[in-house]
Scaffold this motif. Sequence first.
Motif, PDB file in Angstrom:
ATOM      1  N   GLU A 176       0.826  -1.214   0.000  1.00 46.06           N
ATOM      2  CA  GLU A 176       0.000   0.000   0.000  1.00 46.06           C
ATOM      3  C   GLU A 176       0.858   1.261   0.000  1.00 46.06           C
ATOM      4  O   GLU A 176       0.426   2.315  -0.497  1.00 46.06           O
ATOM      5  N   GLU A 177       2.070   1.161   0.535  1.00 45.06           N
ATOM      6  CA  GLU A 177       2.960   2.324   0.528  1.00 45.06           C
ATOM      7  C   GLU A 177       3.505   2.586  -0.878  1.00 45.06           C
ATOM      8  O   GLU A 177       3.590   3.739  -1.322  1.00 45.06           O
ATOM      9  N   TYR A 178       3.861   1.515  -1.570  1.00 44.48           N
ATOM     10  CA  TYR A 178       4.291   1.676  -2.961  1.00 44.48           C
ATOM     11  C   TYR A 178       3.124   2.129  -3.840  1.00 44.48           C
ATOM     12  O   TYR A 178       3.303   2.916  -4.777  1.00 44.48           O
ATOM     13  N   ALA A 179       1.927   1.650  -3.535  1.00 43.27           N
ATOM     14  CA  ALA A 179       0.748   2.053  -4.303  1.00 43.27           C
ATOM     15  C   ALA A 179       0.505   3.549  -4.148  1.00 43.27           C
ATOM     16  O   ALA A 179       0.115   4.234  -5.105  1.00 43.27           O
ATOM     17  N   ARG A 180       0.742   4.056  -2.960  1.00 44.44           N
ATOM     18  CA  ARG A 180       0.577   5.501  -2.731  1.00 44.44           C
ATOM     19  C   ARG A 180       1.557   6.290  -3.587  1.00 44.44           C
ATOM     20  O   ARG A 180       1.201   7.322  -4.175  1.00 44.44           O
ATOM     21  N   VAL A 181       2.800   5.825  -3.672  1.00 41.59           N
ATOM     22  CA  VAL A 181       3.794   6.516  -4.490  1.00 41.59           C
ATOM     23  C   VAL A 181       3.361   6.503  -5.960  1.00 41.59           C
ATOM     24  O   VAL A 181       3.464   7.518  -6.664  1.00 41.59           O
ATOM     25  N   ARG A 182       2.857   5.350  -6.421  1.00 43.50           N
ATOM     26  CA  ARG A 182       2.434   5.243  -7.829  1.00 43.50           C
ATOM     27  C   ARG A 182       1.236   6.133  -8.142  1.00 43.50           C
ATOM     28  O   ARG A 182       1.098   6.632  -9.260  1.00 43.50           O
ATOM     29  N   ARG A 183       0.371   6.338  -7.135  1.00 42.03           N
ATOM     30  CA  ARG A 183      -0.771   7.231  -7.360  1.00 42.03           C
ATOM     31  C   ARG A 183      -0.295   8.662  -7.595  1.00 42.03           C
ATOM     32  O   ARG A 183      -0.872   9.397  -8.399  1.00 42.03           O
ATOM     33  N   LEU A 184       0.751   9.046  -6.882  1.00 39.53           N
ATOM     34  CA  LEU A 184       1.281  10.398  -7.021  1.00 39.53           C
ATOM     35  C   LEU A 184       2.236  10.516  -8.202  1.00 39.53           C
ATOM     36  O   LEU A 184       2.322  11.565  -8.844  1.00 39.53           O
ATOM     37  N   HIS A 185       2.964   9.413  -8.477  1.00 36.81           N
ATOM     38  CA  HIS A 185       3.930   9.393  -9.580  1.00 36.81           C
ATOM     39  C   HIS A 185       3.735   8.087 -10.349  1.00 36.81           C
ATOM     40  O   HIS A 185       4.406   7.088 -10.060  1.00 36.81           O
TER      41      HIS A 185
END
Length: 288
Positions: free
Chosen positions: A55-64
């Motif tokens: 979920e932390e990597y998913a958050r980064v992908r949502r922003l970038h």
Amino acid sequence: MDTQTNSARANDRTCAYRVLRYTPNLVRDEWVNIGVLLFDPQTGERRLRMIEEPEEYARVRRLHPQADEELLRALRDDLENRFATATPLFAGNGHGEGNARTDWLKLLGKWDDTLSNALQLAPQKGVFADDLDAETDRLYADHVAPQRGAARVGAAGSRGVIRSYCAQVLKQARIWERMDKGVRAEEFTFRGDPMRLDYGYRRNGTRGFVQALSVSRAPADAKLLAYTVGRIRDKVNSSEFTAVTDVHLLAENERHRFVQETLRDAGVESVPMEGFAVWTARMRPLIQ
């Protein structure tokens, strides 16, 4: 109240921290926090925590959306290798505390110039800390961890929550310093393997490993752990494994049964968080 606060502060160390930012496009100056570095400038003792959960990597992908996840996963190893190189600056160098502080400033100043363009260190800030691990968790929650909505408050814990609980238990049992932290799986699997085993220990010639496993959020991690256990057994003559789960494994629950049987077949003992204190008390006299 002021007297109590001042008394608590007297026992704290004056530390510093820097937030690690992922900045894939320097021109646009758009970044997202991906980690926290906390250290004592006087002694060189430090803690590093970076994103690792899906979920932390998913958050980064949502922003970038074009985020380089492979690069992100490699950053922690790169930074810790840099730490390993810097360790002699603080270990038995015969200098005073002032020199240790200077070495830290030089190291961090060099990092500002040489780290990947995608990774930036936010300006340094000071903080009082008695327990570096607890303070690192607090800073990580404040600056990096995804924010939880009100509906998620009662949700089962992530691996980070399980690890934090395990750390508290190990410290209370006074065996925290005997445990290895963040053991790299690539030591037993293949170079570049990003997985880390949360804790490692030794007892009577046996290497032991403890891994947090969130059954509620990532039951498939049981298969990854089972594979890693097999690779370790191929290289270590005597080894033992414990998975600390966020919930009790119930036979009538299909997901739980999958995790339970996967761990059992791999020879991994499963211990729910509520039972970890008992496990620790049993192991405390044995861990070297």
